[in-house]
Design an enzyme around this catalytic site. Structure first.
Site, PDB file in Angstrom:
ATOM      1  N   MET A   1      16.531  65.600  18.932  1.00 60.18           N
ATOM      2  CA  MET A   1      17.776  65.981  18.326  1.00 60.18           C
ATOM      3  C   MET A   1      17.519  66.958  17.211  1.00 60.18           C
ATOM      4  SD  MET A   1      20.209  64.207  15.746  1.00 60.18           S
ATOM      5  CE  MET A   1      21.105  65.448  14.889  1.00 60.18           C
ATOM      6  N   PRO A   2      17.592  68.241  17.498  1.00 65.58           N
ATOM      7  CA  PRO A   2      17.409  69.203  16.418  1.00 65.58           C
ATOM      8  C   PRO A   2      18.672  69.358  15.576  1.00 65.58           C
ATOM      9  CG  PRO A   2      17.601  70.322  18.520  1.00 65.58           C
ATOM     10  CD  PRO A   2      17.665  68.856  18.799  1.00 65.58           C
TER      11      PRO A   2
END
Length: 137
Positions: A1-2
């Site tokens: 999850m950037p």
């Protein structure tokens, strides 16, 4: 999850350019790092002191011989650790290619930084550390 922050400089930075830059970074993350296509968390900001001092400005020079100009875009990506140097290099190349294709931003004006952390460093809502004990992106 950037988590992605994009700061774009220049008088032609409008909502369409910001959206195009956001799509470029997201598509590059999906293509090169295998991020899920619905995993998009971005903060997009335009900076143009000449037209609106309240919006701020960005500072840059020609460090390492890269001739940057008023079209510069700073991309800061925070993500969990574990990608190889080769995958990171592919990400940088793809972001620069897509920023040019989608937003007309010259690759020399695309400045990218990655900050890595661990699963326990994320809370995606509800006050929980959802990734603790999970193998998700």
């Amino acid at each position: 999850m950037p988590f992605v922050r994009i700061d774009a400089h220049g008088g032609d930075t409008d909502d369409d350019r910001l959206d195009a830059l956001g799509r470029a970074v997201h598509d590059a993350l999906v293509e090169t790092l295998g991020i899920p296509s619905d995993d998009r968390f971005q903060v997009l900001t335009a900076h143009d002191a000449a037209h609106d001092a309240a919006r701020g400005t960005l500072r840059y020079d020609d460090y390492l011989g890269v001739r940057r100009d008023a079209g510069i875009v700073f991309v800061a990506i925070t993500l969990r650790a574990g990608r190889t140097t080769g995958r990171k290099e592919a990400l940088y190349r793809r972001i620069a290619q897509l920023a040019e294709e989608y937003a007309g931003t010259e690759p020399r004006n695309v400045f990218v930084t990655l900050t890595e952390n661990s699963s326990a460093d994320w809370s995606l809502g509800d006050g929980l550390a959802q990734y603790v004990g999970s193998g998700s992106c």
